[in-house]
Motif scaffolding. Structure first.
Motif, PDB file in Angstrom:
ATOM      1  N   ALA A 212      -5.813   9.399  31.910  1.00 17.73           N
ATOM      2  CA  ALA A 212      -4.681   9.829  31.081  1.00 17.73           C
ATOM      3  C   ALA A 212      -4.777  11.329  30.814  1.00 17.73           C
ATOM      4  N   MET A 213      -4.023  12.082  31.591  1.00 19.44           N
ATOM      5  CA  MET A 213      -4.050  13.532  31.465  1.00 19.44           C
ATOM      6  C   MET A 213      -2.641  14.097  31.297  1.00 19.44           C
ATOM      7  N   THR A 214      -1.715  13.708  32.152  1.00 19.77           N
ATOM      8  CA  THR A 214      -0.374  14.298  32.183  1.00 19.77           C
ATOM      9  C   THR A 214       0.451  13.887  30.967  1.00 19.77           C
ATOM     10  N   GLU A 215       1.258  14.835  30.455  1.00 22.73           N
ATOM     11  CA  GLU A 215       2.085  14.580  29.270  1.00 22.73           C
ATOM     12  C   GLU A 215       3.542  14.936  29.542  1.00 22.73           C
TER      13      GLU A 215
ATOM     14  N   THR B 244      -4.107  23.478  30.275  1.00 22.33           N
ATOM     15  CA  THR B 244      -4.383  23.999  28.937  1.00 22.33           C
ATOM     16  C   THR B 244      -3.230  23.725  27.978  1.00 22.33           C
ATOM     17  N   ASN B 245      -2.084  23.265  28.492  1.00 21.02           N
ATOM     18  CA  ASN B 245      -0.927  22.940  27.651  1.00 21.02           C
ATOM     19  C   ASN B 245      -1.074  21.616  26.914  1.00 21.02           C
ATOM     20  N   ILE B 246      -2.010  20.788  27.327  1.00 18.11           N
ATOM     21  CA  ILE B 246      -2.137  19.442  26.779  1.00 18.11           C
ATOM     22  C   ILE B 246      -2.138  19.468  25.254  1.00 18.11           C
ATOM     23  N   THR B 247      -1.368  18.565  24.659  1.00 17.96           N
ATOM     24  CA  THR B 247      -1.223  18.554  23.198  1.00 17.96           C
ATOM     25  C   THR B 247      -1.901  17.363  22.526  1.00 17.96           C
ATOM     26  N   THR B 248      -2.328  16.374  23.286  1.00 21.97           N
ATOM     27  CA  THR B 248      -3.005  15.229  22.687  1.00 21.97           C
ATOM     28  C   THR B 248      -4.224  15.685  21.890  1.00 21.97           C
ATOM     29  N   HIS B 249      -4.333  15.192  20.664  1.00 26.88           N
ATOM     30  CA  HIS B 249      -5.430  15.565  19.779  1.00 26.88           C
ATOM     31  C   HIS B 249      -6.528  14.504  19.812  1.00 26.88           C
TER      32      HIS B 249
ATOM     33  N   TYR C 133     -13.797   9.156  16.958  1.00 30.34           N
ATOM     34  CA  TYR C 133     -12.745  10.088  17.365  1.00 30.34           C
ATOM     35  C   TYR C 133     -11.406   9.394  17.158  1.00 30.34           C
ATOM     36  N   VAL C 134     -10.425  10.159  16.689  1.00 37.18           N
ATOM     37  CA  VAL C 134      -9.069   9.651  16.488  1.00 37.18           C
ATOM     38  C   VAL C 134      -8.171  10.344  17.504  1.00 37.18           C
ATOM     39  N   ILE C 135      -7.538   9.546  18.364  1.00 37.11           N
ATOM     40  CA  ILE C 135      -6.730  10.085  19.464  1.00 37.11           C
ATOM     41  C   ILE C 135      -5.255   9.888  19.153  1.00 37.11           C
ATOM     42  N   THR C 136      -4.495  10.985  19.236  1.00 38.42           N
ATOM     43  CA  THR C 136      -3.063  10.945  18.970  1.00 38.42           C
ATOM     44  C   THR C 136      -2.336  11.758  20.036  1.00 38.42           C
ATOM     45  N   GLY C 137      -1.407  11.111  20.730  1.00 36.30           N
ATOM     46  CA  GLY C 137      -0.653  11.830  21.748  1.00 36.30           C
ATOM     47  C   GLY C 137       0.121  10.875  22.631  1.00 36.30           C
ATOM     48  N   ARG C 138       0.899  11.437  23.527  1.00 37.51           N
ATOM     49  CA  ARG C 138       1.710  10.661  24.471  1.00 37.51           C
ATOM     50  C   ARG C 138       1.415  11.145  25.887  1.00 37.51           C
TER      51      ARG C 138
END
Length: 404
Positions: free
Chosen positions: A136-139, A148-153, A161-166
């Motif tokens: 899971a890399m592309t957004e 470097t644009n990835i926004t998932t936190h 770890y708490v993962i938040t993103g699409r």
């Protein structure tokens, strides 16, 4: 550079070619018919499980992994002709030999960067073909050609770890046996080094907060054999800190290490797709008449076939050179060559497949022949693992640097 196949490669080639003729090609139509009778399109068709058992019995299993502790221990140069053969039936052959992306790349990551517990929990069942995985890399919200644009936190909260993103176009995520995601996100979004902001964590698919929302199509295809391509939401999904792969801030470097072998494996298989297309073109050309003579006697058809043969021979040499360099000077030393094959191979093979489709007419765009699906796969690889333009930009900068 000596590209002569050694004894082990020749022996494996012979066995794999026989396996393709005796089992894989006859199973293509069977698999298509069986899929139509499944309750869910994401279920594994029975013939795939039969082929997996046969491939394991014949020792045609995990051929991609150079680490002899876990895989066949082949070099890139040894694996290249085998991946090419599997590329002739890209929906079935890589899957049934446990050499299909994204599992291959994920297994390489776990073998190279995973700790002992991670390898025990995830790598071993992946190697055995007991589970599948996704990367899971592309957004959808950013230009993912720039990682470097990835926004998932990925935020640390105590021992979790708490993962938040699409994420989207997450290959393998629709497969019912997909048990784990390798998720890339930012653990240090404000860090001064943009290539140290990202990390990778293992997220079991059944983790609360993980939702596979929908399957993404590729030119109308859902790519069932590889487990599809999904849009996935991570809504405050929690995993133990022990699920971190490598170190915090190491995600970008791990991604680059993962993508190098992945790119050349795609190119190896693409050459096999081109060979299949040439074979289909020739068979069609000698069996069909138009305007009073065989298609094989039409000058334009002869040009298509001749140009395709020349192009494939050129590509194969470039891929073999790249494989040899990766084996001798490492992935970093072969960076230019990896980019060159990533640029040249998909676009060239797309052109060959386009001519083959044209030669088949209406049949070429139908489900009765593999050409349309091969075209969709090849065209997608002009985007996957970094779009061509990104590689052109990087390669040009390296060339220009010599003159500055």
């Amino acid at each position: 550079m000596d590209f002569t196949f050694d004894a082990r490669t020749e022996e494996l080639r012979a066995r794999l070619l026989a396996f393709m003729d005796e089992h894989v090609y006859p199973a293509e139509r069977v698999a298509h018919e069986q899929r139509g009778r499944l309750a869910s399109p994401w279920e594994t068709v029975p013939v795939v499980e039969e082929l997996k058992a046969e491939a394991r019995r014949q020792g045609l299993w995990n051929l991609f992994l150079p680490d002899s502790e876990y895989g066949a221990g082949l070099t890139n140069l040894q694996y290249a002709p085998l991946a090419e053969i599997m590329g002739r039936s890209p929906q079935l052959a890589p899957t049934v030999t446990n050499c299909a992306a994204p599992d291959t790349g994920n297994m390489e990551v776990l073998a190279q960067f995973g700790d002992e517990a991670q390898r025990k929990q995830w790598l071993e069942p992946l190697l055995a073909g007991e589970i599948r995985s996704a990367f899971a890399m592309t957004e959808p919200e950013v230009a993912s050609s720039d990682a470097t644009n990835i926004t998932t936190h990925i935020e640390r909260d105590g021992d979790e770890y708490v993962i938040t993103g699409r994420k989207w176009y997450i290959s393998g995520a629709m497969h019912p046996d997909c048990a784990v995601f390798i998720v890339m996100g930012k653990t240090d979004p404000d860090g001064t080094d943009i290539r140290r902001q990202q990390s990778m964590v293992l997220v079991p698919r059944d983790t609360p907060g993980v939702t596979v929302e929908r399957a993404m199509q590729v030119f109308g295809y859902e790519d069932h054999y590889h487990g599809g391509h999904a849009e996935v939401v991570f809504d405050h999904a929690r995993v133990p800190v022990s699920h971190l792969i490598g170190e915090e801030g190491g995600g970008f470097a791990i991604a680059q290490a993962r993508l190098g072998p992945g790119r050349i494996h795609h190119c190896m298989r693409l050459i096999g797709m081109a060979e299949r297309a040439i074979e289909l073109m020739c068979r069609r050309a000698v069996s069909r008449d138009a305007f009073g003579k065989a298609l094989a006697q039409q000058g334009v058809v002869q040009n298509w076939i001749a140009d395709a043969r020349v192009a494939v021979e050129q590509l194969r040499l470039l891929v073999l050179k790249t494989a040899w360099m990766m084996d001798t000077v490492g992935n970093r030393g072969a960076h230019t060559e990896i980019q060159a094959i990533k640029i040249a191979t998909p676009r060239t093979v797309v052109g060959i497949l386009d001519r083959a489709i044209q030669l088949y007419g209406a049949g070429g765009v139908s489900q009765d022949f593999p050409l349309a699906e091969l075209y969709a796969g090849a065209r997608t690889l002009m985007i996957a693992d970094g779009p061509d333009e990104v590689h052109q930009r990087s390669l040009a900068r390296r060339e220009l640097k010599k003159y500055r």
